[in-house]
Design a protein around this motif. Structure first.
Motif, PDB file in Angstrom:
ATOM      1  N   ASP A  26      -1.486   6.761  -0.117  1.00  0.00           N
ATOM      2  CA  ASP A  26      -2.828   6.249   0.148  1.00  0.00           C
ATOM      3  C   ASP A  26      -3.050   6.087   1.648  1.00  0.00           C
ATOM      4  O   ASP A  26      -4.113   6.434   2.179  1.00  0.00           O
ATOM      5  N   GLN A  58      -9.121  -2.994   1.649  1.00  0.00           N
ATOM      6  CA  GLN A  58      -8.034  -2.103   1.243  1.00  0.00           C
ATOM      7  C   GLN A  58      -7.383  -1.416   2.433  1.00  0.00           C
ATOM      8  O   GLN A  58      -6.165  -1.457   2.584  1.00  0.00           O
ATOM      9  N   ILE A  63     -13.748   3.463   0.293  1.00  0.00           N
ATOM     10  CA  ILE A  63     -12.636   2.527   0.417  1.00  0.00           C
ATOM     11  C   ILE A  63     -13.074   1.385   1.328  1.00  0.00           C
ATOM     12  O   ILE A  63     -13.540   1.601   2.445  1.00  0.00           O
ATOM     13  N   SER A  64     -12.925   0.163   0.842  1.00  0.00           N
ATOM     14  CA  SER A  64     -13.386  -1.003   1.587  1.00  0.00           C
ATOM     15  C   SER A  64     -12.354  -1.428   2.632  1.00  0.00           C
ATOM     16  O   SER A  64     -11.163  -1.099   2.520  1.00  0.00           O
ATOM     17  N   TRP A 115      -6.043   7.876   3.704  1.00  0.00           N
ATOM     18  CA  TRP A 115      -7.054   7.078   4.395  1.00  0.00           C
ATOM     19  C   TRP A 115      -7.042   7.353   5.893  1.00  0.00           C
ATOM     20  O   TRP A 115      -8.093   7.444   6.527  1.00  0.00           O
ATOM     21  N   ILE A 122       0.874  -1.173   0.000  1.00  0.00           N
ATOM     22  CA  ILE A 122       0.000   0.000   0.000  1.00  0.00           C
ATOM     23  C   ILE A 122       0.906   1.215   0.000  1.00  0.00           C
ATOM     24  O   ILE A 122       1.842   1.292   0.793  1.00  0.00           O
TER      25      ILE A 122
END
Length: 602
Positions: A313, A362, A358-359, A317, A309
């Protein structure tokens, strides 16, 4: 004598540059460094010969110099030879001092004593620096040992190494399947530098060794690649190197992290404040040890935590999670005997500023343990808020929330749950906490059992989530006080009544749960056929897209209204005929129970 300090300094510098033992260091000296050294050496000699100099002051200065020499890689025999040259030069110059021979000898004895103090202190400083770095490696190894998530490991590594002596900043890179480099973890200084110089970023780029970037070269060779001298005073070399040099970064290294087969897992990139920093013997050994530590730590992680990742990101997040971006989606859980919706599982999502969702598949891997704790507490409170809202509209049901094992192990976890239940005036029996089956308890299930048992004192239910996902299922089921068992959707996806391998396996898991007195929920019921099969196997509850997908909280009430008003025909003959003899003796429901045949249309 004072008028000769400049002359002595020049001679000493000439000696240092001419001594082949110092070649590794002198080759990394730019004209600017040489000029600066030419000014510093006379001052150091003056300090050394100052009559007012105390031993404590001298030792302190010599320790600083020795630490610097050790970091630069100046060999001990080179330092000794340099000080020997200085003593001989002073002995020659002392012949010109007026006075008796005994006075000159006394003067030289004092000089010799100070040189000995200087050498001893420098050697002590070199040893202290080595011990400091090896101690930091040991501390890092201890901190990595209990970690089982790649992201926690990389964050711990970056936090540790960027605090090491003479390190400016660092990062850990990975390589995406398309060949582009990805920053997985980085120090604050690294992020700040590349925000200021975005043209210097290699994140998202595909580099070849021809780019002369050490990360690209090291990824191809599998060996450490360093730049011993970054000179910002000339226009030689790549533009990124010149920019770094102008900012005081003098060296750089890329350290591959390899698995047991030689495959590159990641790349550690460090920037140094001194030239030649990563070519000294102890720093080369440190780099090798660091790579090995990280390799072993990553190989201890679970397979689901190995995907990369990007740091960008992760930052986005995390900021949204802590600043109002958390959204709870709800998925119904239905009683397969009565057809009633008895519970919702609350599933966390992160909504970005542009509206994208965003799930957890992830973002969960992007969160460290403290952030997972925050996510759990916020998810729990959001979910209990939703229960009260729906209850005020006439719909009363239970709620299920995911609980990371790492959070359960925190001493404060029980208080977090107790406080949330009390604040919402909700009975603990209406709350189910689901422990992910593919995350462990750090190898100590006995402690995990004690932590889980404390939950039961609050009256909450404990569910083993994703049974079949692969982490010590039966041992975990034996050791921990679960009263709900959820069979992972991967076991039931796409099966049919004629599946001779999977059907008996899933049915055996259901019957095992029933014999243990544990309620069984089958996830992943995506079709009416799977719903019928789940009930025929004797499962108590069902969940999946065939009933309803996870939905925003705003969509729950309309769905409940439609669900409550749906047709409720009795079970069909086909559904009844699909039931096995083993299931019949465990299920007390009769053919008059309400059907789920119309669920997909709801």
């Amino acid at each position: 004598m004072a008028s000769r300090f400049d002359e002595l300094g020049t001679g000493l510098l000439d000696h240092v540059q001419a001594d082949p033992r110092n070649e590794a260091v002198t080759s990394a000296m730019t004209p600017l460094v040489v000029a600066r050294l030419g000014k510093l050496l006379p001052r150091y000699i003056e300090m050394l010969l100052d009559p007012a100099l105390t031993r404590t002051q001298h030792a302190e200065r010599a320790l600083q110099l020795g630490r610097l020499h050790a970091a630069l890689g100046v060999p001990a025999n080179g330092v000794t030879a340099t000080m020997s040259w200085l003593y001989q030069a002073l002995a020659v110059m002392s012949q010109q001092i007026p006075g008796r021979l005994s006075q000159r000898q006394m003067y030289l004895d004092i000089v010799l004593q100070r040189i000995e103090v200087d050498l001893e202190s420098q050697q002590e400083a070199a040893e202290l620096l080595r011990q400091d770095i090896y101690g930091r490696l040991r501390d890092l190894a201890l901190s990595l040992h209990p970690l089982r998530r790649r992201i926690d490991i990389l964050d711990a590594v970056v936090a540790a190494i960027t605090d090491w002596p003479f390190i400016a900043f660092g990062a850990v890179y990975g390589k995406a399947p398309d060949g582009a480099f990805t920053v997985e973890a980085e120090s604050d200084a690294h992020r700040a530098w590349f925000e200021k110089h975005p043209d210097q970023k290699i994140h998202g780029k595909r580099l070849t060794p021809d780019s002369l970037h050490p990360v690209a070269e090291a990824w191809v060779s599998g060996e450490p690649v360093d730049i011993p001298l970054i000179d910002g005073q000339t226009d030689q070399g790549p533009a990124w190197a010149v920019t770094l040099g102008n900012a005081g970064i003098r060296s750089m290294v890329a350290l591959p992290v390899l698995d047991a087969t030689g495959r590159i897992l990641s790349m550690i990139k460090l920037y140094g404040r001194l030239p030649n920093l990563f070519r000294t013997t102890h720093m080369r050994e440190t780099g090798e040890a660091l790579s090995l530590l990280v390799s072993r730590a990553i190989e201890r992680t679970h397979d689901s935590d190995t995907a990369m990742i990007s740091a960008d990101d992760r930052k986005t997040w995390r900021e949204r999670l802590f600043n109002g971006g958390l959204r709870m989606f709800m998925q119904p859980i239905v009683d397969l005997a009565s057809g009633a919706c008895t519970k919702f599982e609350a599933l966390a999502r992160i909504e970005l500023a542009d509206g994208r969702i965003i799930s957890p598949g992830q973002f969960l891997r992007a969160l460290n343990e403290q952030e997972l704790d925050h996510l759990f507490v916020e998810s729990l409170n959001h979910s209990l808020d939703a229960m009260l809202e729906f209850q005020s509209k006439g719909f009363k049901f239970d709620i299920s929330v995911n609980l990371p094992p790492s959070t359960l192990r925190k001493p404060a976890c029980i208080d977090w749950i107790r406080t949330a239940l009390a604040a919402h005036r909700i009975d603990g029996a209406r709350l189910t906490l689901e422990l992910l089956e593919d995350q462990g308890f750090g190898g100590d299930d006995e402690l995990g059992a004690r932590d889980a048992a404390r939950l039961l004192e609050l009256g909450v239910h404990l569910a083993l989530d994703d049974l079949g996902a692969g982490y010590g299922s039966l041992i975990r089921l034996r050791n921990l006080p679960f009263d709900i068992l959820k069979i992972d959707q991967s076991l039931v996806r796409g099966i049919s009544a004629s599946d001779r391998r999977t059907m008996p396996l899933v049915e055996a898991l259901v019957q095992m749960g029933r014999k243990l007195g544990i309620k069984v929920t089958i996830e992943g019921l995506e079709t009416q056929e799977l719903i019928d099969l789940a009930r025929s196997m004797g499962a108590h509850h069902g969940q999946g897209y065939g009933i309803a997908p996870p939905m925003p909280q705003s969509a729950v009430l309309p769905w409940l209204v439609r669900f409550a008003s749906r047709p409720a025909p009795p079970w069909s003959q086909a559904s009844g005929s699909a039931r096995s003899p083993q299931t019949e003796q465990h299920d007390n429901a009769d053919d008059r129970v309400t059907a789920l045949a119309g669920l997909r249309s709801v």
